[in-house]
Design an enzyme around this catalytic site. Sequence first.
Site, PDB file in Angstrom:
ATOM      1  N   CYS A   1       2.056 -11.372  -0.735  1.00 55.61           N
ATOM      2  CA  CYS A   1       3.133 -11.342   0.274  1.00 55.61           C
ATOM      3  C   CYS A   1       2.950 -12.391   1.371  1.00 55.61           C
ATOM      4  O   CYS A   1       3.900 -12.735   2.066  1.00 55.61           O
ATOM      5  CB  CYS A   1       3.247  -9.956   0.902  1.00 55.61           C
ATOM      6  SG  CYS A   1       3.547  -8.663  -0.306  1.00 55.61           S
TER       7      CYS A   1
ATOM      8  N   HIS B   1       7.263 -10.770   7.349  1.00 55.80           N
ATOM      9  CA  HIS B   1       7.340 -10.316   5.966  1.00 55.80           C
ATOM     10  C   HIS B   1       8.087  -8.983   5.955  1.00 55.80           C
ATOM     11  O   HIS B   1       7.792  -8.086   6.737  1.00 55.80           O
ATOM     12  CB  HIS B   1       5.933 -10.148   5.419  1.00 55.80           C
ATOM     13  CG  HIS B   1       5.886  -9.427   4.116  1.00 55.80           C
ATOM     14  ND1 HIS B   1       6.745  -9.729   3.078  1.00 55.80           N
ATOM     15  CD2 HIS B   1       5.101  -8.412   3.677  1.00 55.80           C
ATOM     16  CE1 HIS B   1       6.477  -8.934   2.060  1.00 55.80           C
ATOM     17  NE2 HIS B   1       5.495  -8.120   2.399  1.00 55.80           N
TER      18      HIS B   1
ATOM     19  N   ASN C   1      11.009  -5.160  -0.500  1.00 56.90           N
ATOM     20  CA  ASN C   1       9.879  -6.080  -0.345  1.00 56.90           C
ATOM     21  C   ASN C   1       9.893  -7.088  -1.492  1.00 56.90           C
ATOM     22  O   ASN C   1       9.634  -6.728  -2.645  1.00 56.90           O
ATOM     23  CB  ASN C   1       8.584  -5.259  -0.332  1.00 56.90           C
ATOM     24  CG  ASN C   1       7.357  -6.114  -0.078  1.00 56.90           C
ATOM     25  OD1 ASN C   1       7.393  -7.333  -0.199  1.00 56.90           O
ATOM     26  ND2 ASN C   1       6.254  -5.462   0.262  1.00 56.90           N
TER      27      ASN C   1
HETATM   28  N1  ACO Z   1      10.292   9.562  -2.887  1.00 57.50           N
HETATM   29  C1  ACO Z   1      10.029  10.818  -2.456  1.00 57.50           C
HETATM   30  N2  ACO Z   1       8.793  11.214  -2.109  1.00 57.50           N
HETATM   31  C2  ACO Z   1       7.811  10.306  -2.195  1.00 57.50           C
HETATM   32  C3  ACO Z   1       8.025   8.987  -2.629  1.00 57.50           C
HETATM   33  C4  ACO Z   1       9.330   8.627  -2.989  1.00 57.50           C
HETATM   34  N3  ACO Z   1       9.649   7.400  -3.419  1.00 57.50           N
HETATM   35  N4  ACO Z   1       6.857   8.330  -2.606  1.00 57.50           N
HETATM   36  C5  ACO Z   1       5.928   9.182  -2.161  1.00 57.50           C
HETATM   37  N5  ACO Z   1       6.505  10.388  -1.921  1.00 57.50           N
HETATM   38  C6  ACO Z   1       5.878  11.613  -1.431  1.00 57.50           C
HETATM   39  C7  ACO Z   1       4.391  11.636  -1.663  1.00 57.50           C
HETATM   40  O1  ACO Z   1       4.102  12.062  -2.975  1.00 57.50           O
HETATM   41  C8  ACO Z   1       3.941  12.618  -0.624  1.00 57.50           C
HETATM   42  O2  ACO Z   1       4.199  13.922  -1.082  1.00 57.50           O
HETATM   43  P1  ACO Z   1       3.153  15.115  -0.794  1.00 57.50           P
HETATM   44  O3  ACO Z   1       3.119  15.233   0.712  1.00 57.50           O
HETATM   45  O4  ACO Z   1       3.772  16.264  -1.493  1.00 57.50           O
HETATM   46  O5  ACO Z   1       1.865  14.638  -1.369  1.00 57.50           O
HETATM   47  C9  ACO Z   1       4.906  12.351   0.546  1.00 57.50           C
HETATM   48  O6  ACO Z   1       6.020  11.666  -0.022  1.00 57.50           O
HETATM   49  C10 ACO Z   1       4.297  11.503   1.643  1.00 57.50           C
HETATM   50  O7  ACO Z   1       3.658  10.394   1.030  1.00 57.50           O
HETATM   51  P2  ACO Z   1       2.905   9.310   1.878  1.00 57.50           P
HETATM   52  O8  ACO Z   1       2.294   8.304   0.962  1.00 57.50           O
HETATM   53  O9  ACO Z   1       2.005   9.994   2.855  1.00 57.50           O
HETATM   54  O10 ACO Z   1       4.139   8.673   2.668  1.00 57.50           O
HETATM   55  P3  ACO Z   1       4.134   7.612   3.804  1.00 57.50           P
HETATM   56  O11 ACO Z   1       4.821   8.141   4.976  1.00 57.50           O
HETATM   57  O12 ACO Z   1       2.782   6.999   3.997  1.00 57.50           O
HETATM   58  O13 ACO Z   1       5.090   6.516   3.182  1.00 57.50           O
HETATM   59  C11 ACO Z   1       4.959   4.362   2.139  1.00 57.50           C
HETATM   60  C12 ACO Z   1       4.733   5.850   1.988  1.00 57.50           C
HETATM   61  C13 ACO Z   1       6.419   4.106   2.362  1.00 57.50           C
HETATM   62  C14 ACO Z   1       4.490   3.657   0.866  1.00 57.50           C
HETATM   63  C15 ACO Z   1       4.144   3.858   3.346  1.00 57.50           C
HETATM   64  O14 ACO Z   1       2.813   4.296   3.297  1.00 57.50           O
HETATM   65  C16 ACO Z   1       4.163   2.369   3.452  1.00 57.50           C
HETATM   66  O15 ACO Z   1       5.167   1.772   3.670  1.00 57.50           O
HETATM   67  N6  ACO Z   1       3.004   1.699   3.351  1.00 57.50           N
HETATM   68  C17 ACO Z   1       2.930   0.283   3.417  1.00 57.50           C
HETATM   69  C18 ACO Z   1       2.973  -0.246   2.045  1.00 57.50           C
HETATM   70  C19 ACO Z   1       3.633  -1.574   1.927  1.00 57.50           C
HETATM   71  O16 ACO Z   1       4.579  -1.895   2.577  1.00 57.50           O
HETATM   72  N7  ACO Z   1       3.107  -2.362   1.016  1.00 57.50           N
HETATM   73  C20 ACO Z   1       3.701  -3.578   0.676  1.00 57.50           C
HETATM   74  C21 ACO Z   1       2.726  -4.577   0.308  1.00 57.50           C
HETATM   75  S1  ACO Z   1       1.674  -4.976   1.622  1.00 57.50           S
HETATM   76  C22 ACO Z   1       2.652  -5.520   2.738  1.00 57.50           C
HETATM   77  O17 ACO Z   1       3.628  -6.052   2.362  1.00 57.50           O
HETATM   78  C23 ACO Z   1       2.300  -5.338   4.128  1.00 57.50           C
END
Ligand code: ACO
Length: 322
Positions: free
Chosen positions: A115, A249, A279
Amino acid sequence: MSGIRTIVTGVGAYLPERIVTNAEMAKLVDTSDEWIVERTGISQRHIAADGEYTSDLAMAAGKRAMADAGMDASDIDMVIVATATPDETFPATAVKVQAGLGITQGAAFDIQAVCSGFVYGFSVADNLIRGGMSKNVLLIGAETFSRILDWEDRTTCVLFGDGAGAVVLRGEQGAGDRGIIASKLRSDGTKHDLLYVDGGPSMTQTTGKLRMRGKDVFKHAVKNLADIVEEVFEGTDLSPSDIDWIVPHQANRRILDATARKLGISPDKVVVTVQDHGNTSAASVPLALERAVRDGRIKRGDLVLLEAMGGGFTWGASLVRW
Ligand code: ACO
């Protein structure tokens, strides 16, 4: 180095025709529009057609950036493609793009910083230009992340999309304070397991699928991005309060908001396009940049900050007077 400054002289973007909405994603995996929008800000993503490759997206964006710069193939003496999803293991996608655009002089190579690839390329191009090796660099961020997603993993497949963005960078004498002012690049290989693709030519002889520990990535992203923005100002007589536009980004709306908050910068100064394409990895910074230039937000004289973080981890920032 010489008194040459690196100016951004053209921008271009390309998104594949096919749009996949959150409602369509909810038919593939157990998710909802509400969950995706609330956690990420993403409403839709573009997906490349069968037979449409990263190089096709790159050429479309590159062509538009060259037209915007008023340049043709004979003007470009370096093609850099930032991508983590090349057409083939080798040769570089940039070489294919060079040929496809009819560029027969100079050189072409890929940059792999996931990224952060476009921001890495921005800094490399600036150094090639100020060092005297290149005059006009076509820098493209292009990705087909749809090809490395696990479409059964709802924690990752809803986040990413395909696309390409490009700039033409030109060396200019006597540009005054216009052009790239400073860049800063960082990486930390110890964070490999938080975000990686579980395949590759040497390890598995397969392409592999993207794997991510989203919560951990989120935490590191906000800290690293806020730190690098502070660092890029070191040695300049400017500070974050001078920024007119941040072009980050586009990974997640919450990362953008949290980073701006940490830096004390108004969210109104942050260019956000993640809702429209998700993304797109190395393509996301130039896609957002093109949007803000095209709609007149970024104007000559504005202080613009580009920043990104991605797998590796890699991260970086560039400061440019438009
Ligand atoms: N739909 C519904 N529920 C979902 C989904 C989905 N697509 N994905 C995960 N869940 C559920 C999980 O299973 C979890 O359920 P549980 O509580 O029963 O176990 C719940 O939602 C919460 O999951 P978390 O992973 O804790 O959710 P979080 O609030 O952290 O959001 C996310 C997840 C959006 C991936 C977040 O952590 C994030 O954006 N992280 C950054 C990742 C990123 O942007 N990476 C890109 C590459 S690096 C960069 O570009 C910076």
